[in-house]
Design an enzyme around this catalytic site. Sequence first.
Site, PDB file in Angstrom:
ATOM      1  N   HIS A 180       2.483  -6.808   5.306  1.00  0.00           N
ATOM      2  CA  HIS A 180       3.456  -8.337   5.088  1.00  0.00           C
ATOM      3  C   HIS A 180       3.812  -9.010   3.993  1.00  0.00           C
ATOM      4  CE1 HIS A 180       0.001  -8.161   8.172  1.00  0.00           C
ATOM      5  NE2 HIS A 180      -0.628  -7.057   6.946  1.00  0.00           N
TER       6      HIS A 180
ATOM      7  N   GLU B 276       0.198  -0.580   4.520  1.00  0.00           N
ATOM      8  CA  GLU B 276       0.238  -1.787   5.206  1.00  0.00           C
ATOM      9  C   GLU B 276      -0.172  -3.379   4.647  1.00  0.00           C
ATOM     10  OE1 GLU B 276      -2.771  -1.795   8.405  1.00  0.00           O
ATOM     11  OE2 GLU B 276      -3.022  -0.424   7.824  1.00  0.00           O
TER      12      GLU B 276
ATOM     13  N   LYS C 231      -5.654  -4.791  11.608  1.00  0.00           N
ATOM     14  CA  LYS C 231      -5.120  -6.233  11.116  1.00  0.00           C
ATOM     15  C   LYS C 231      -4.076  -7.186  11.735  1.00  0.00           C
ATOM     16  CE  LYS C 231      -5.970  -4.500   6.847  1.00  0.00           C
ATOM     17  NZ  LYS C 231      -5.586  -4.080   4.671  1.00  0.00           N
TER      18      LYS C 231
END
Lengths: 333, 333
Positions: free
Chosen positions: B200, B196, B126
Amino acid sequence: MIIDRVTEPLKVGVLGFGGLGQAAARILAPKKEMTWVAAADRKGYAYEATGLDVDGAIAAYRGRNSVGYLEPQGTLSNNSIEDLLSHGDVDGYFLALPNLPNTFMADVARQFIKSGWQGVLVDALKRTSAVEQLLELQNELKEAGITYLTGCGATPGLLTAAAAVAAQSYAEVHSVKITFGVGIANWEAYRATIREDIAHMPGYNVEAAKAMSDEEVAALLNKTNGILALENMEHADDIMLELAGICSRDRVTVGGVVDTRNPKKPLSTNVKITGRTFEGKISTHTFILGDETSMAANVCGPAFGYLKAGMALHRRGMSGLFTAAEIMPQFVK
Amino acid sequence: MIIDRVTEPLKVGVLGFGGLGQAAARILAPKKEMTWVAAADRKGYAYEATGLDVDGAIAAYRGRNSVGYLEPQGTLSNNSIEDLLSHGDVDGYFLALPNLPNTFMADVARQFIKSGWQGVLVDALKRTSAVEQLLELQNELKEAGITYLTGCGATPGLLTAAAAVAAQSYAEVHSVKITFGVGIANWEAYRATIREDIAHMPGYNVEAAKAMSDEEVAALLNKTNGILALENMEHADDIMLELAGICSRDRVTVGGVVDTRNPKKPLSTNVKITGRTFEGKISTHTFILGDETSMAANVCGPAFGYLKAGMALHRRGMSGLFTAAEIMPQFVK
């Protein structure tokens, strides 16, 4: 990286100088990675290693119907492609030719094979049967060292590539449905393209459409209020997606509406890709083109994107026939 | 044709056997062109040249946290990747590994380089910074004879490829805006992926998210009613589109909404590509994913499509690092 770090601009030619060819030349003009060095039409050709003047070439064509009249680079010729091939140094050509008759593009490909020229050819063919003719030439193209990318316009081309990407979510693709909307203010600038569209209408075929005079086209458009509604068109998106292993060609349908009297599109061009995921869910991805993008932008932009990608293949010794559904086009700066 | 007429199925391995790895195995199971022969996780690996049993492997992982417990093909190991590489015959691997820490994928790539193994690697990374680490390895990958395709999931991956296709209509690309919606009924099945995502969010980073206990994740989700709203995420779509020459990375933005308590997507995942055509028109193409397609389908489907395309490159001697924005994925039957 498959992207070549291009040090020198690619020398690009455009065959055919009608609406599409002229738009192609305009698109090339500001590019740093490509130089427009050659053009040819039925009556002549023009070549200039340092780049042709777009306005001059268009003026010559509009005024006297051939780029052969462009001064001083133009040459009149009844064998314009053959003569250009023997005079010019060109890396790749965009074949912006109307495929009328339907065997024309394959004939042009044979001319290139025969000439001994090596490089990249890109077409924006529409019909399935035209791609079938090229498939018969794939071994000859390969042996000749020609990297030929077919179906690299808007549909087939841009939308076929979007469908090929979208298909990745599915275990099985059930349908690919392309619906295009085209609005053109003056069909006279796209005489050949309009006849190709008319050839798709019920009661017409390629020969009948090609034989129509401008007056007959105008009379037909008067009857339909300028609208051409096209369904179940023979479009090479089907064979291209089949060759790419995505679905059988009968699952691909193409239809559209062309308004010949209005630059505004009668509907937003789109492709819908329906399939079954590995979990058994049925769903549809949709790719929609912005209405402000013209046919010229959506055809010629991809064509040069595929030409650049084709050059990367060519430089790695990969020749033969490829389609827009199996190669990622590269952005041309 | 770049599409290989595959006579024998590709032997494919999956590294990582969490939610993504398990979905990958389920996707592979019915494929004729690929056989799932290998899997590895932190504690072990399993290999079977004729194909592993998906249900058995998932049961082993769920019951005892490793495919190494699969009977009789499983082996427990603290160096599972290294051991698998020395024991198995595998054409290509999908690295279905959460990139935690952010250097993990590059470390795995180094392990492959060191092992002398040659073949195709595909990741669904990503973060931009993770791709930057791989870029530093591109010469080593090339010399090792490894064809490594990075960013080949949904975003980056499927949506990046759609943006690369869509860009072709424009002379200049002004913005690529990716907005994703993800709905998952049970976040516990995607523990690593959720962390994950949390990394962010404002106030979190990769290390902090990784260090969170399940209870802490649950507490955070209780506060947000199960919703994770993510803006201006560090997503490698930006560097991939920049490397492909489409636009500078600052023109690419990624945001999204993850609902961890509802399998229905809170919004339709889409990418909008805005640019200027050669005629000076500003327009936006839009690619929208069907709501019924899961994250697993949109990540793993493309990953194997790129693995197949990568094998075509590999067989032609093309090794090194490639991204999802420059290669057309191939449909896997």
